[in-house]
Design an enzyme around this catalytic site. Sequence first.
Site, PDB file in Angstrom:
ATOM      1  N   LYS A  44      23.786 -15.646  17.723  1.00  0.00           N
ATOM      2  CA  LYS A  44      23.862 -14.818  16.511  1.00  0.00           C
ATOM      3  C   LYS A  44      25.183 -15.032  15.784  1.00  0.00           C
ATOM      4  CE  LYS A  44      25.073 -10.339  16.880  1.00  0.00           C
ATOM      5  NZ  LYS A  44      26.171  -9.838  16.031  1.00  0.00           N
ATOM      6  N   ASN A  45      26.297 -14.920  16.516  1.00  0.00           N
ATOM      7  CA  ASN A  45      27.596 -14.947  15.832  1.00  0.00           C
ATOM      8  C   ASN A  45      27.947 -16.324  15.286  1.00  0.00           C
ATOM      9  OD1 ASN A  45      27.851 -12.258  16.258  1.00  0.00           O
ATOM     10  ND2 ASN A  45      29.320 -12.408  17.945  1.00  0.00           N
ATOM     11  N   ARG A 114      29.115  -6.526   8.901  1.00  0.00           N
ATOM     12  CA  ARG A 114      30.531  -6.855   8.759  1.00  0.00           C
ATOM     13  C   ARG A 114      30.768  -8.348   8.587  1.00  0.00           C
ATOM     14  NH1 ARG A 114      34.705  -4.258   9.546  1.00  0.00           N
ATOM     15  NH2 ARG A 114      35.583  -6.226  10.222  1.00  0.00           N
ATOM     16  N   CYS A 138      33.145   0.537  11.956  1.00  0.00           N
ATOM     17  CA  CYS A 138      31.818   0.656  12.549  1.00  0.00           C
ATOM     18  C   CYS A 138      31.958   1.421  13.854  1.00  0.00           C
ATOM     19  CB  CYS A 138      31.180  -0.709  12.752  1.00  0.00           C
ATOM     20  SG  CYS A 138      32.001  -1.670  14.000  1.00  0.00           S
ATOM     21  N   ARG A 143      38.181  -1.924  12.572  1.00  0.00           N
ATOM     22  CA  ARG A 143      37.943  -3.309  12.170  1.00  0.00           C
ATOM     23  C   ARG A 143      38.524  -3.673  10.800  1.00  0.00           C
ATOM     24  NH1 ARG A 143      32.139  -5.012  14.622  1.00  0.00           N
ATOM     25  NH2 ARG A 143      33.163  -7.023  14.772  1.00  0.00           N
ATOM     26  N   PRO A 144      39.861  -3.647  10.699  1.00  0.00           N
ATOM     27  CA  PRO A 144      40.493  -4.035   9.438  1.00  0.00           C
ATOM     28  C   PRO A 144      40.361  -5.547   9.183  1.00  0.00           C
ATOM     29  CG  PRO A 144      42.156  -3.634  11.121  1.00  0.00           C
ATOM     30  CD  PRO A 144      40.829  -3.300  11.741  1.00  0.00           C
ATOM     31  N   VAL A 145      40.712  -5.972   7.964  1.00  0.00           N
ATOM     32  CA  VAL A 145      40.597  -7.403   7.629  1.00  0.00           C
ATOM     33  C   VAL A 145      41.920  -7.963   7.101  1.00  0.00           C
ATOM     34  CG1 VAL A 145      38.105  -7.442   7.224  1.00  0.00           C
ATOM     35  CG2 VAL A 145      39.645  -6.810   5.348  1.00  0.00           C
ATOM     36  N   LEU A 147      44.239  -9.584   8.493  1.00  0.00           N
ATOM     37  CA  LEU A 147      44.575 -10.952   8.925  1.00  0.00           C
ATOM     38  C   LEU A 147      43.863 -11.985   8.050  1.00  0.00           C
ATOM     39  CD1 LEU A 147      44.398 -10.462  12.808  1.00  0.00           C
ATOM     40  CD2 LEU A 147      46.461 -10.665  11.411  1.00  0.00           C
ATOM     41  N   ASP A 331      32.052  -8.272  24.159  1.00  0.00           N
ATOM     42  CA  ASP A 331      30.613  -8.086  23.935  1.00  0.00           C
ATOM     43  C   ASP A 331      29.825  -7.968  25.236  1.00  0.00           C
ATOM     44  OD1 ASP A 331      31.018  -8.082  21.230  1.00  0.00           O
ATOM     45  OD2 ASP A 331      30.230 -10.087  20.866  1.00  0.00           O
ATOM     46  N   VAL A 353      40.030  -5.139  23.271  1.00  0.00           N
ATOM     47  CA  VAL A 353      39.772  -5.815  21.983  1.00  0.00           C
ATOM     48  C   VAL A 353      39.435  -4.798  20.882  1.00  0.00           C
ATOM     49  CG1 VAL A 353      38.367  -7.538  20.789  1.00  0.00           C
ATOM     50  CG2 VAL A 353      39.039  -7.917  23.174  1.00  0.00           C
ATOM     51  N   ARG A 423      19.371  -5.806  15.713  1.00  0.00           N
ATOM     52  CA  ARG A 423      20.387  -6.582  14.991  1.00  0.00           C
ATOM     53  C   ARG A 423      20.734  -7.856  15.747  1.00  0.00           C
ATOM     54  NH1 ARG A 423      25.539  -3.858  14.808  1.00  0.00           N
ATOM     55  NH2 ARG A 423      26.001  -6.009  14.353  1.00  0.00           N
TER      56      ARG A 423
HETATM   57  C1  UD1 Z   1      33.615 -11.138  16.359  1.00  0.00           C
HETATM   58  C2  UD1 Z   1      32.193 -10.983  16.814  1.00  0.00           C
HETATM   59  C3  UD1 Z   1      32.028  -9.748  17.688  1.00  0.00           C
HETATM   60  C4  UD1 Z   1      33.006  -9.805  18.847  1.00  0.00           C
HETATM   61  C5  UD1 Z   1      34.419 -10.021  18.336  1.00  0.00           C
HETATM   62  C6  UD1 Z   1      35.437 -10.210  19.444  1.00  0.00           C
HETATM   63  C7  UD1 Z   1      31.006 -11.953  14.920  1.00  0.00           C
HETATM   64  C8  UD1 Z   1      30.082 -11.728  13.796  1.00  0.00           C
HETATM   65  N1  UD1 Z   1      31.343 -10.856  15.621  1.00  0.00           N
HETATM   66  O1  UD1 Z   1      33.931 -10.012  15.550  1.00  0.00           O
HETATM   67  O2  UD1 Z   1      30.699  -9.725  18.198  1.00  0.00           O
HETATM   68  O3  UD1 Z   1      32.970  -8.559  19.536  1.00  0.00           O
HETATM   69  O4  UD1 Z   1      34.457 -11.207  17.507  1.00  0.00           O
HETATM   70  O5  UD1 Z   1      35.045 -11.238  20.280  1.00  0.00           O
HETATM   71  O6  UD1 Z   1      31.382 -13.063  15.211  1.00  0.00           O
HETATM   72  N2  UD1 Z   1      41.446  -7.226  13.769  1.00  0.00           N
HETATM   73  C9  UD1 Z   1      42.486  -6.735  13.024  1.00  0.00           C
HETATM   74  N3  UD1 Z   1      42.700  -7.257  11.785  1.00  0.00           N
HETATM   75  C10 UD1 Z   1      41.931  -8.270  11.273  1.00  0.00           C
HETATM   76  C11 UD1 Z   1      40.879  -8.769  12.051  1.00  0.00           C
HETATM   77  C12 UD1 Z   1      40.660  -8.221  13.312  1.00  0.00           C
HETATM   78  O7  UD1 Z   1      43.209  -5.823  13.452  1.00  0.00           O
HETATM   79  O8  UD1 Z   1      42.177  -8.706  10.146  1.00  0.00           O
HETATM   80  C13 UD1 Z   1      41.180  -6.630  15.103  1.00  0.00           C
HETATM   81  C14 UD1 Z   1      39.818  -5.946  15.160  1.00  0.00           C
HETATM   82  O9  UD1 Z   1      39.861  -4.667  14.613  1.00  0.00           O
HETATM   83  C15 UD1 Z   1      39.543  -5.951  16.645  1.00  0.00           C
HETATM   84  C16 UD1 Z   1      40.184  -7.270  17.088  1.00  0.00           C
HETATM   85  O10 UD1 Z   1      41.098  -7.648  16.061  1.00  0.00           O
HETATM   86  O11 UD1 Z   1      40.177  -4.867  17.260  1.00  0.00           O
HETATM   87  C17 UD1 Z   1      39.190  -8.385  17.316  1.00  0.00           C
HETATM   88  O12 UD1 Z   1      38.467  -8.597  16.127  1.00  0.00           O
HETATM   89  P1  UD1 Z   1      37.891 -10.009  15.700  1.00  0.00           P
HETATM   90  O13 UD1 Z   1      38.237 -11.028  16.730  1.00  0.00           O
HETATM   91  O14 UD1 Z   1      38.290 -10.261  14.300  1.00  0.00           O
HETATM   92  O15 UD1 Z   1      36.344  -9.728  15.775  1.00  0.00           O
HETATM   93  P2  UD1 Z   1      35.251 -10.020  14.655  1.00  0.00           P
HETATM   94  O16 UD1 Z   1      35.447 -11.378  14.081  1.00  0.00           O
HETATM   95  O17 UD1 Z   1      35.130  -8.869  13.730  1.00  0.00           O
END
Ligand code: UD1
Length: 462
Positions: A44-45, A114, A138, A143-145, A147, A331, A353, A423
Site C-alpha cells: 500500500k505505502n 494523509r 489523525c 503528524r506535522p509536515v 520537514l 505499523d 515513532v 483502507r
Molecule cells: C509513513 C507510512 C506509515 C508509517 C510511517 C512510519 C505511508 C503512506 N505511511 O507515514 O504507514 O507508519 O511512515 O513508518 O507511507 N514527522 C514530523 N514532521 C514531519 C514529518 C514527520 O514531526 O514533517 C513525524 C511524524 O509526526 C511521526 C514521525 O515523524 O511522528 C514519523 O513520520 P513519517 O516517517 O513521516 O511517517 P509518514 O510518512 O507520515
Amino acid sequence: MEGKAITPAPNASTKSASPESDREVLKIWGGHSLKGQVKISGAKNSALVVMAGTLLCPDDCRLRNVPSLVDIAGMAQILAAVGVKIEQNGDVLDINARNILDTQAPYELVSQLRASFFIIGPLLARLGFAKVPLPGGCAIGARPVELHVRGLQALGAEVHIDHGTVHAYVKGPNRRLKGAKIYLDYPSVGATETLMMAATLADGETIIENAAQEPEVVDLANFCCAMGAKIQGAGTNTIVISGVRQLHSVDYPIIPDRIEAGTFLIAGAIARSEISLAPVIPDHLTAVIAKLQAIGAKIIVEAPDIVRIVPAYRHGATDIETLPYPGFPTDMQALFMALLTLSEGDSLIKETVFENRLRHVAELNRMGADIRVKGNVAVVRGVARLSGAPVMPTDLRASAALVLAGLAADGVTTINSLQHLDRGYEQLEVKLQKLGAKLLRVKASEAANAELPVEIGRSGLH
Ligand code: UD1
C-alpha cells in the site's frame, strides 16, 4: 487502455456517508486453526507514493501489483482531480499525467488520506507551483509536515501556509527547483519521499542526509530511476539525486506489502498454525522475524519469495521498541502486541515513532488482555486466554490487531469501524477464510444472528 477510467468524484470525496443500515462488521469465531498459503498483495505505502510520483512524468506509466484498497482509490481520486488520466484494470493502473489541469488538491480528499500530501513534491518539480491543503492529524498522532516544507524551501521553493493550505512555488523564468544539501532532523518516510521526488527534476545535485531507509523509499527510487531519474543511495541514510530534465514512460511492479506479510506471520503465530506466505521479500521482514524467533516461533525461508511460520506451542515474552527502518516497524506494533497478550511472561513495548499509537490497548483489555500503559510504554502481561468481545478499533493496524486477537479468542469477536481495515488490507477476511479462519463480514443489524455458512464453518474446530 481498456480498464475502468477513474474520474473525479462529483463531490470530491471518496467516502459516501453510508447510512447506519449499511454499516458492516466483521464477526469472528475464534479458536480455529489455519492452514495453507496466502498471497501477499502489493505494498500500500509504496503504491500510494509511486502513484504520486507519476506526476513527474509526461508519458504513460503502467503500475502493476497495485492493491485494491480504499486508500488507493483515494489517491486515484486526487490524481484525477488535478487532471491526470487514470485507468484501473485489476491490479494494473495506467496513468498519464501529461496534462495537469489543476495544481490544487481538494481538501476533502487530502484530509481523508494523509499520503496525498506527498503530491506537493512532484507537482512543484514538474510545474513550479503547487497548492496542497495541510492534511491535519489523525488517530495515531499530530503528524506535522514541517520537514517536507523545510526541505522544499532548501530546494529553492517559496512556501507559505495560508487558510490551511500550503502554497509552494518556484521563482525565476524556468521555475525549476535547485539541488541542495538537506539534513532531515528525523528520518521521516514521507519527507524523504517528497524531497526525493522534488529533486529528480531539479537543477543540479541534491543530497538528503538522515534519510528514511524504508523499503517503500527504495521502491519509489527504483520507480523514478526506471523513468530516467538519477538516484543513488536509496535504502541508506544518504540519498544523492542528480536532477534530470525530463522523465519517460515506465512499466513498474510494486513490491509485496511487508506489513501485510507481517500481519499473516502473526496470524499463524497467534492461531498456533503453520502457514506460508508468498510473494514476500524476506529481507524486508528482518525485524519482525527476529522478534518472532525471540518468542520461540520458527521462520523458514522456503524459496527466495516464500516464508513459512512454524509457531511454538506456547510463545515467550519479548521487549519491542518501534524505530525507523531497519528497526521494528511502528505499523507492526499493535499486531505484535496482540500476539504478546497470549505469550508467557511480561513484554515491554515502547512506541517511539508516533505519539498516540497505543489506543488499541483498551480494546485488547476488553478481550481479557492484561496491558498497562504509561506514556508511550505498554507492559503486556501474558494471559492464558482471550475472550471474544465487540471491539471498536480507531486505526488501520489496530483493526488488524483486533482481528488477530479475535482469531485466537474464545467465542465471538465483532470488529466495528471496518472503514479502517478497508483502507489498508486487500480482502483480509477472504484471505483468512481461505486459510480456514471462521469469520464473516455482515451488516451490523444482522450480526447477532449471523451464522457461518456450511462451506466456511465445517472444518477445523478444536
Ligand atoms: C509513513 C507510512 C506509515 C508509517 C510511517 C512510519 C505511508 C503512506 N505511511 O507515514 O504507514 O507508519 O511512515 O513508518 O507511507 N514527522 C514530523 N514532521 C514531519 C514529518 C514527520 O514531526 O514533517 C513525524 C511524524 O509526526 C511521526 C514521525 O515523524 O511522528 C514519523 O513520520 P513519517 O516517517 O513521516 O511517517 P509518514 O510518512 O507520515
